[in-house]
Design an enzyme around this catalytic site. Structure first.
Site, PDB file in Angstrom:
ATOM      1  N   ASN A 275       0.811  -1.221   0.000  1.00 50.60           N
ATOM      2  CA  ASN A 275       0.000   0.000   0.000  1.00 50.60           C
ATOM      3  C   ASN A 275       0.847   1.274   0.000  1.00 50.60           C
ATOM      4  OD1 ASN A 275       0.839   0.512   2.617  1.00 50.60           O
ATOM      5  ND2 ASN A 275      -0.948  -0.482   3.536  1.00 50.60           N
ATOM      6  N   ILE A 276       0.178   2.410  -0.063  1.00 46.46           N
ATOM      7  CA  ILE A 276       0.888   3.689  -0.218  1.00 46.46           C
ATOM      8  C   ILE A 276       1.820   3.994   0.946  1.00 46.46           C
ATOM      9  CG2 ILE A 276      -0.807   4.817  -1.724  1.00 46.46           C
ATOM     10  CD1 ILE A 276      -1.800   6.323   0.802  1.00 46.46           C
ATOM     11  N   CYS A 338      -7.771  -2.430  -6.462  1.00 46.03           N
ATOM     12  CA  CYS A 338      -6.999  -2.532  -5.219  1.00 46.03           C
ATOM     13  C   CYS A 338      -8.000  -2.158  -4.136  1.00 46.03           C
ATOM     14  CB  CYS A 338      -5.782  -1.632  -5.265  1.00 46.03           C
ATOM     15  SG  CYS A 338      -6.077   0.031  -5.905  1.00 46.03           S
ATOM     16  N   SER A 339      -7.732  -1.138  -3.327  1.00 42.62           N
ATOM     17  CA  SER A 339      -8.750  -0.725  -2.365  1.00 42.62           C
ATOM     18  C   SER A 339      -9.693   0.274  -3.029  1.00 42.62           C
ATOM     19  CB  SER A 339      -8.096  -0.116  -1.127  1.00 42.62           C
ATOM     20  OG  SER A 339      -7.280  -1.076  -0.516  1.00 42.62           O
ATOM     21  N   GLY A 341      -8.851   1.797  -5.933  1.00 38.96           N
ATOM     22  CA  GLY A 341      -8.707   1.679  -7.387  1.00 38.96           C
ATOM     23  C   GLY A 341      -8.144   2.939  -8.016  1.00 38.96           C
ATOM     24  N   ASP A 343      -4.673   3.973  -7.125  1.00 37.56           N
ATOM     25  CA  ASP A 343      -3.213   3.971  -7.043  1.00 37.56           C
ATOM     26  C   ASP A 343      -2.615   2.764  -7.773  1.00 37.56           C
ATOM     27  OD1 ASP A 343      -2.888   6.330  -5.476  1.00 37.56           O
ATOM     28  OD2 ASP A 343      -3.678   5.243  -3.765  1.00 37.56           O
ATOM     29  N   ARG A 344      -2.616   1.632  -7.079  1.00 37.16           N
ATOM     30  CA  ARG A 344      -2.055   0.417  -7.681  1.00 37.16           C
ATOM     31  C   ARG A 344      -2.764   0.068  -8.977  1.00 37.16           C
ATOM     32  NH1 ARG A 344      -1.939  -2.414  -1.802  1.00 37.16           N
ATOM     33  NH2 ARG A 344      -3.572  -0.876  -1.483  1.00 37.16           N
ATOM     34  N   ARG A 384      -1.316  12.829  -3.217  1.00 40.98           N
ATOM     35  CA  ARG A 384      -0.163  11.937  -3.351  1.00 40.98           C
ATOM     36  C   ARG A 384       1.145  12.707  -3.519  1.00 40.98           C
ATOM     37  NH1 ARG A 384      -3.197   9.150  -1.306  1.00 40.98           N
ATOM     38  NH2 ARG A 384      -4.263   7.318  -2.156  1.00 40.98           N
TER      39      ARG A 384
END
Lengths: 628, 548
Positions: A275-276, A338-339, A341, A343-344, A384
């Site tokens: 994660n971030i 992802c969580s 949707g 970032d990853r 970010r």
């Protein structure tokens, strides 16, 4: 210079981070937008510019015998260690920089001040330069399986998505809205990339609110609709880019991942990208490695390993490769999340697109891709990148990782990309610099509310105008529609010195093959032009062509027959070197101590080596002194 | 001994050759005295010709009656041969094992090899010490060529002719030799034209525990100093290693006896440690697991990059003493045949543009490695895969080539040769049809009569088509000193050697070809066309003027 200086401090020392070279002495200016250090210690004018918004941290250290140290590190990994003789001055500079580098409001960002002397029309056209909707047309959409819908035109369906979304034709409005209720923040499955050749699609969304046992008929229908849109395949992949443990933990909070039993014909897969927060800490550790003063090889490699950075880069790449393979080889559609949707999921979808489609390996294609997968799909750039004073836990180098994966691909496929490393660095720089409006705001709706399109400029036309600098001379279009299948063995991933030590010129190769080839191709273009001109003149003289005005004359610079005139062209080709102009100038003014006579300046890019060479030799000077 | 006795099965049909990233080939396997040959007997497919000497180790596996031999080569390539028939496979394997480890020098391939190319220039005569000295004479008169070692009696690892200070007579040399390890008294390695400073090399002084001294040795090296000037002694060992050497009769120059010299200790490892490092590195590169942590930690644990950094740093130091400090330098470690030569030869690459040309680099290898007595045969008899107990093997020369590659990578336009040349030298030091790297010293080579009985690698390299292949298209003569960065970030793993067989080379080869194409097209054709047009235009103009 016609700046109003807010602060000006004389006799400031700029230390060399790695060696005990004599510090540069100069004057430090703070303008409304930049920190500028003008060296006065040498007889050439050398300037260091740092945009306030690029500054990540400013640190004032305790007073030393030399003065008061001020350490500045930027988001583009430029680091400067200043020493200011008076502690009060240092305090002043420090306070101003803290304030200037972290504006409280978005409106204070540089983009709202920046005015590149363009009129309103140009501004508007600039914003229209890249249109991600056009990209779907390019992919052949809408077609019998997919349509573009404006269900989100008022951002009612999903506040963080773009207004226009690609969804399967068979999904009804009820299905879409039902699915949105079952997806975190309403981020429904929507089209990211459609692979014409196989009919397979890459779709993206956020995690389902499945909790421990919840299910949603509309969401299940939605996935089925995506699956049916690829009639030749009997199944589709659902890829959760998180580590399994993280995804399981989310279930307790009413979120989670798809249960294979509830969805028909899905093949569910975790790919394990962290994660971030893990990524932020990892980068921190990597930068500590970069900042080590004369580390041993072992310190460096151990530090690199412990930072975990390359492991994460590889994980992102692995996931991208998995997606591309699913689409190109298994010809199966893929749904990625992802969580949230943003970032990853953005990293992985955009990488897969690059692997699958050579268009994204062109200068314009990369702009489109970033616009499509990052900007319009709600990657939270403001948060970010830490553009404004906010929660430091929201900051994370997600975009940087994407760019780094791209660089690793370019290393494996030196002929596969139309753009070069400088392009990646320039884009990365602009993501953080806030000079242009593109990367301000967390989603499309925010950007509209800020009226960015009226108040700021778009970076894309600016980059396009300078595209000759970003060209990869080795690019071969003949690679055609080839799908890239990079090796992801660990030994293929390298530390990106050009990014993380970009401003430490001593560490870079002293001669650049890229610059060399760019100069040559530039010369070629000029030579070809000259040839055409000469051919026309010849034709005129032969009487084949009508004389166009000028009386029997060749322009003065073309009358010379000696090869000297050719070397002039070479010199003229110099401004090609992006951003290095200041340093170049410096180098030519200071002859190397005892340097032998240089041969005629046929190849001006070579002239910088003597000076560059000198600076790195200081490393060894130190060694001699240590023994003494 | 006849080779035929060692080859029980000279031919097997239906053998399948598997190589990474290349198509499999099915064909006939033949064993000869020196080669393993696999031919598909089809016109368009490439044949495999592998020198037995290139084979470092083999492994056998059996599944039913199908045998498999994994052949691991000294150039780090690994290939697989599937051989039908257990007996055939066993026979082939045992023959390879024997033939690849023959100890007898006289049976080696270079003595049997007959060149299929025309020798334009005999490489054995290309780099004679007399010729090298003529260059020196044109720059300075302070040195002379001594033949004190003409029968190799003063120093067995030195060539018959060495350059020494003019004022020092042969008698002094003999006495100094007795005071230096292996008789390796200080001799000239490099003369820096720019400021007249020199680099010398030697073996360690034999001071022993009681601090023996030798006036002649002191006189010899002091003769190279200018009045009032100090010099540097670069000892490639750490202080503690140098101290320990005293117990075995070795040692270092004390301040008291060499007051005009400042001693600097560096930490280049001894050969046995380097061999271990190579083995670990190659193992790390062959690890097929997908764990990044494992790769980085194995790379770190191999210490290979540490050695590269240390050697380069020491070479920079030597070069800096000469060029920046304007001082003369003496370099030695223990024997003066390994780390010493790494340092002196790399320093010359940094300082002397001539060494960065194809010819100049050959001259450097000849002068600083072959003539200077680097024991190639001992160092290169086994590579990274060998299961036999290491004796004197060490990748000393490979590390030197790696360091040259690092400099080449940082100054890609300053070398006349490309990395292909470095890779070629790496291959030929471990297995070759040429006699160049045979033997351990000039005296051994002369006893083997190599120059009569074998072909020199340089005869092959210096043909126009080979020079063309090894040339660097980016080269632009650069007369400056080139200082490489030795920061860890600037030093990469040498992919051209260590990752060469680990991935498809297609994309990289394509990029290289494209680069060559860009450069060649532009430099020549276009320039010519433009000049031609100009000429035509000028001609027309003069004609017109005449008409007027």
């Amino acid at each position: 210079m016609s700046f109003l200086f807010e602060i000006q401090v004389e006799e400031v020392k700029l230390l060399d981070r790695y060696t005990a070279k004599k510090p540069a002495i100069g004057t430090l200016y703070l303008t409304a937008t930049h920190l500028i250090f003008v060296e006065t210690s040498c007889n050439t004018r050398k300037e260091t510019w740092m945009l306030h918004h690029l500054i990540a941290t400013v640190e004032k250290l305790p007073l030393t015998a030399m003065g008061c140290p001020l350490h500045i590190s930027c988001k583009n990994f430029h680091v400067a260690h200043f020493v200011i003789s008076s502690e009060r001055d240092c305090q002043n500079v420090h306070q101003s920089l803290v304030r200037l580098s972290q504006p409280g409001k978005v409106e204070e960002l540089y983009a709202f001040l920046y005015n590149p002397k363009q009129d309103e029309d140009e501004r508007r056209n600039g914003w229209g330069f890249i249109d991600s909707a056009m990209d779907f047309k390019r992919m052949g959409l809408p077609n019998e399986f997919w349509e573009m819908t404006d269900l989100n035109k008022n951002y009612e369906l999903c506040s963080t998505y773009h207004s226009e979304l690609g969804i399967p034709k068979t999904a009804s409005k009820g299905t879409v809205f039902g699915s949105a209720k079952f997806r975190s923040r309403g981020r429904i499955p929507t089209l990211s990339y459609y692979h014409k050749e196989s009919n397979a699609a890459i779709c993206r969304c956020s995690q389902p609110l499945s909790g421990l046992s919840a299910r949603c008929v509309e969401d299940e229908e939605m996935l089925q609709a995506i699956s049916r849109a690829n009639p030749k395949s009997t199944f589709m992949y659902v890829v959760d880019t998180r580590p399994k443990l993280n995804a399981m933990a989310n279930r307790a909070a009413g979120k989670g991942y798809e249960n294979e039993d509830n969805y028909s014909n899905i093949c569910f897969q975790f790919v394990g990208i962290e994660n971030i927060h893990v990524m932020r800490n990892s980068l921190q550790k990597l930068l500590e490695v970069c900042a080590m003063k004369s580390p041993t090889m072992s310190d460096y490699l151990t530090g690199l390993e412990n930072s975990g950075w390359l492991r994460h880069i590889k994980a992102v790449m692995d996931a991208g490769v998995f997606l591309a393979k699913a689409v190109a080889e298994d010809k199966a559609s893929v749904l990625v999340h992802c969580s949230d949707g943003w970032d990853r999921t953005a990293q992985v979808c955009s990488l897969a697109s690059i692997l699958l489609d050579p268009f994204y390996r062109t200068i314009k294609g990369l702009m489109v891709l970033i616009e499509k997968e990052w900007i319009s799909m709600g990657h939270k750039f403001t948060q970010r990148c830490g553009h404004v004073d906010g929660d430091p836990k929201e900051v994370s180098p997600v975009f940087t990782q994407f760019i780094e994966c791209l660089w690793n691909l370019m290393e494996q496929y030196p002929c596969g990309f139309e753009y070069n490393e400088k392009y990646l660095l320039e884009i990365h720089n602009h993501v953080y610099s806030c000079q242009f409006g593109n990367f301000i705001g967390n989603c499309q709706r925010e950007r509209e509310e800020m009226r960015l399109y009226e108040r700021t400029f778009s970076v894309w036309p600016f980059l396009w105008e300078n595209r000759h600098q970003y060209r990869n001379p080795l690019h071969k279009c003949s690679l055609g529609r080839e799908v890239l299948r990079p090796s992801t063995l660990p030994l293929n991933f390298k530390f990106w010195c050009g990014m993380y030590n970009h401003f430490d010129k001593g560490m870079q190769p002293k001669q650049s093959i890229l610059d060399h080839l760019l100069t040559i191709t530039q010369k070629k273009a000029e030579g070809e032009k000259k040839m055409t001109d000469l051919q026309i003149q010849l034709a005129v003289m032969d009487g084949v062509l009508a004389d166009q005005g000028s009386p029997t004359g060749t322009p003065p610079e073309q009358t010379s027959l000696s090869p000297v005139s050719v070397s002039h062209t070479a010199e003229n080709a110099k401004p090609l070197m992006n951003g290095a102009a200041v340093e170049e100038a410096e180098i030519e003014l200071v002859p190397t101590a005892g340097s032998e006579k240089m041969e005629p300046v046929l190849f001006p890019w070579r002239s910088n080596m003597s000076e560059e060479g000198q600076s790195s030799s200081e490393i060894t000077t130190e060694a001699v002194k240590l023994v003494a | 001994m006849e080779f035929a006795e060692l080859i029980k099965t000279p031919r097997v049909d239906g053998v399948v050759l598997r190589r990474p990233f290349l198509p499999t080939v099915e064909g006939t396997l033949c064993l000869t005295g020196h080669h393993l040959i696999l031919s598909s007997r089809q016109d368009n497919t490439e044949e495999l010709w592998l020198l037995h000497a290139n084979i470092d180790a083999i492994e056998k596996r059996f599944v039913g009656s199908l045998g498999t031999i994994i052949v691991k080569c000294k150039d780090l390539r690994v290939i697989q041969l599937d051989i039908p028939g257990m007996e055939e496979c066993l026979n082939i394997a045992s023959s390879i094992e024997v033939l690849s480890t023959l100890d007898s020098v006289s049976l080696m391939y270079p003595f049997f090899y007959r060149p299929m190319f025309q020798v334009i220039e005999d490489g054995w005569k290309s780099f004679l010490p007399e010729d090298a000295f003529k260059d020196l004479e044109s720059m300075t008169e302070e040195w002379r060529l001594s033949d004190v070692n003409k029968d190799y009696s003063v120093c067995s690892s030195y060539p018959p002719l060495v350059a020494v200070p003019k004022d020092v007579d042969d008698d002094t040399l003999r006495k100094a030799a007795a005071f230096r390890h292996g008789g390796r008294f200080p001799v000239l390695s490099y003369y820096h034209k720019k400021n007249g400073m020199v680099m010398m090399r030697s073996g360690q002084p034999l001071t022993g525990t009681n601090g023996r001294r030798c006036k002649e040795d002191e006189k010899l090296i002091n003769a190279t100093l200018r009045a009032g000037k100090r010099g540097y002694i670069i000892d490639t060992r750490t202080v503690s290693v140098a101290q320990q050497a005293k117990a075995r009769g070795g040692g270092f120059e004390s301040e008291a006896n060499y007051p005009q010299w400042r001693r600097i200790h560096k930490a280049i490892e001894r050969s046995s440690i380097l061999q271990e490092s190579l083995i670990k590195l190659v193992e790390a590169c062959n690890d097929q697991s997908h764990s990044m942590d494992r790769w980085l930690s194995k790379l770190e644990a191999s210490n290979w990059q540490t050695h590269v950094k240390e050697i380069l740093t020491t070479a920079c130091l030597a070069a800096q003493c000469i060029d920046r400090e304007g001082a003369s330098v003496l370099v030695h470690g223990t024997e003066g045949t390994d780390s010493t030569l790494q340092v002196t030869s790399l320093a010359q690459i940094i300082l002397d543009p001539a060494c960065r040309t194809i010819q100049g680099f050959q001259a450097l290898v000849e002068r600083e490695w072959l003539q200077a007595g680097h024991p190639f045969q001992q160092r290169c008899s086994q590579s990274a895969y060998s299961n036999s107990k290491p004796r004197c093997e060490a990748p000393v020369f490979l590390l030197f080539l790696d360091c040259v590659w690092q400099i080449l990578r940082q100054f890609p336009c300053s070398f006349q040769f490309s990395q292909h040349f470095l890779v070629l030298l790496f291959e030929h030091t471990y297995a070759s049809q040429f006699g160049t790297f045979m033997g351990n010293s000039a005296s051994e080579r002369s006893k083997l009569n190599l120059s009569q009985k074998t072909v020199s690698l340089w005869s092959w390299v210096n043909r126009p088509q080979e020079v063309e292949r090894l040339s660097n298209p980016l080269y632009e003569a650069n007369c400056l000193v080139i200082w490489p960065s030795v920061a860890p970030q600037s030093l990469l793993l040498w992919e051209g050697v260590f990752l060469r067989w680990k991935r498809s080379s297609r994309c990289l080869d394509e990029a290289y070809d494209e680069m060559v194409h860009i450069i060649q097209y532009n430099n020549k054709e276009l320039q010519n066309k433009v000049n031609n047009l100009r000429r035509q235009l000028a001609q027309l103009e003069t004609e017109e003027e005449e008409e007027d």
